[in-house]
Structures are given as C-alpha cells and as structure tokens.
Design a protein around this motif. Sequence first.
Motif, PDB file in Angstrom:
ATOM      1  N   ASN A  13      -1.539   4.276   3.093  1.00  0.00           N
ATOM      2  CA  ASN A  13      -0.171   3.778   3.183  1.00  0.00           C
ATOM      3  C   ASN A  13       0.780   4.868   2.710  1.00  0.00           C
TER       4      ASN A  13
ATOM      5  N   LEU B  44      -5.057   3.106  12.116  1.00  0.00           N
ATOM      6  CA  LEU B  44      -5.251   3.673  10.780  1.00  0.00           C
ATOM      7  C   LEU B  44      -5.715   2.659   9.745  1.00  0.00           C
TER       8      LEU B  44
ATOM      9  N   TRP C  50      -0.577   2.922  16.278  1.00  0.00           N
ATOM     10  CA  TRP C  50      -1.014   3.939  15.316  1.00  0.00           C
ATOM     11  C   TRP C  50      -1.380   3.299  13.963  1.00  0.00           C
TER      12      TRP C  50
ATOM     13  N   GLU D 183       7.283   8.908   4.526  1.00  0.00           N
ATOM     14  CA  GLU D 183       6.114   8.157   4.992  1.00  0.00           C
ATOM     15  C   GLU D 183       6.400   6.654   5.100  1.00  0.00           C
TER      16      GLU D 183
ATOM     17  N   MET E 265       5.713   5.406  13.443  1.00  0.00           N
ATOM     18  CA  MET E 265       4.342   5.449  13.956  1.00  0.00           C
ATOM     19  C   MET E 265       4.051   4.349  14.974  1.00  0.00           C
TER      20      MET E 265
ATOM     21  N   LYS F  74       1.642   7.755  -2.278  1.00  0.00           N
ATOM     22  CA  LYS F  74       0.774   8.930  -2.385  1.00  0.00           C
ATOM     23  C   LYS F  74       0.641   9.362  -3.841  1.00  0.00           C
TER      24      LYS F  74
ATOM     25  N   ARG G 261      -8.998  10.526  -1.374  1.00  0.00           N
ATOM     26  CA  ARG G 261      -7.637  10.033  -1.640  1.00  0.00           C
ATOM     27  C   ARG G 261      -7.437   9.643  -3.100  1.00  0.00           C
TER      28      ARG G 261
ATOM     29  N   TYR H 220       5.502   4.812   8.485  1.00  0.00           N
ATOM     30  CA  TYR H 220       4.651   3.620   8.610  1.00  0.00           C
ATOM     31  C   TYR H 220       5.412   2.426   9.172  1.00  0.00           C
TER      32      TYR H 220
END
Length: 254
Positions: free
Chosen positions: A143, A137, A133, A121, A129, A146, A68, A125
Amino acid sequence: DESTDPSESNVAADNSTSQMDKTSCEVEPALSRDLKHIPYHYVRKSEKELLAHASEFYRIVAARRTLRFFSTDPVPREVIREIIRAAGTAPSGAHTEPWTFVAISNPTTKLKIRKIVEQEEEINYKKRMGIKWTTDLSPLRTNWIKEYLTTVPYLILVFKQTYSTLPNGQKKIHYYHEMSVSIACGILITAIQYAGLVTLTSTPMNCGPAIRSLLGRPANEKLVLLLPVGYPAKDATIPDLQRKDLSEILVEID
Ligand code: IYR
C-alpha cells in the motif's frame, strides 16, 4: 528521453550536425582520440570450474527476495560504498557511465523522502493506478504506507544522467543511458544480495522531480530506482511466490 538508443530512432540521420561545434565545425570524440588499446589478461577456467561457479552464483541470486520489513540495525558505510562501486562497473553506451548513486543515512532526509513517496503513492493507489492494477497487486499486500523508508539504515537512490556536459561546455550524449543504468541497477541489487543484505526494488511513481530537488541533483538526472537497504526485520514475511522453471524461460537453438 530514449532518443539516444540508435535501434529505436534515426540517430544516424541527425547526428552529424547536432554534435558539431558551431564555431569550429570539428567533431571530437568524448573519449580521448588517441585512447590506447592494451592486452586483456584472462585466466581460463576448466569446464568443471565454469559449472561450479555458474551453479554457485545461481544459488546465491536464487535466495534473493524483495523485502518490505526491515530492521533498524545499522549497516557499515564501507559495505554500502563497495556495493555501489560494484554497480559502477556496469557496461555503458560509449563508456559514458551515465549514473549517480545517492546513499542516504540521514534520518531527516529519509523522513522527507518518505513524506514525498507516501503522498504520491496514496494518489497512485487511489487514482492513478486504477482498479486492474491495484487488484493485480493486492495479493502482494502493498500500500502507500512505506515505513521501511525510515526504518532502514540506508536508502540508495539511482539516477540516470540523460546527458552530461564536457569540460569544454559541449553536451556529452549518453547513448543507451536507460539500458546502461538498468544493467547497473541489476548489478547493484545482486551486490546487495551477495554482501548479505536485503532490499526492495522500488520505482516510486511521480516522485522523481520532488526527490531530485530535495537532494539537490541537477536537471539532467532522473530518478530511476529507490532501494531501501539493510537487514530483514526479525518477523519479516514474504509472499510465497515461485519462479518460472528454466524450461519456461529458455529457448535453445542448436
Ligand atoms: N509503486 C507502488 C505500487 C507497486 C507496483 C508494482 I508493479 C509492484 O510490484 C509493487 C508495488 C508501491 O511501491 O507500492
């Protein structure tokens, strides 16, 4: 869009009429009717060599980790092209090769993709999700931010072609496109590892249509995978995960 998998639907029952050309009522194969079959050349290895190759391949793929944190160091375009050439060797239903790979090095396009992904995303989040979930995670410390989408030298996006159009305008059915593209993705990830680069297997939820139109891809193509590809950052960390032992994944019936 999974209706091209004969094992899960009644394709055999409805196929005979759906493929017929309304004017001629003649069914032509998508491949050439007089496709030649030629000898297959094969060099057999000794059992010792087989094991040596199998073990060497395991050693290489076992070293793969999802990264990542990436370096901004550039990667030669020719390496990316060879990796994609390898992915394109995957088997496919009726040799339809139902994939398109988009390799992005353009910084503006990478930033646009990052904006789309982070916007979706954040909703994923916080809303989509759900608590189970996001809790499952949390040890992975992911998170919706990105950064890697703009730091990496290349983004490779894999699209599955759910169908295509033949030169005569007829629709070409892409049998098992989901499985065919999944196999190509496996080869792609393995080729990245074998070449000596790193990646992150990401399948951004709800971003497909926006990214597809940003890249000007046609409506028969669906985004299945987004891979940042490059070198790891100097201070990159990975979760200390272990893989299942062979005895936990293999059932041998002799
Ligand atoms: N797609 C999100 C969330 C995510 C989901 C799973 I399952 C993962 O293994 C990792 C992340 C993200 O990319 O952050």
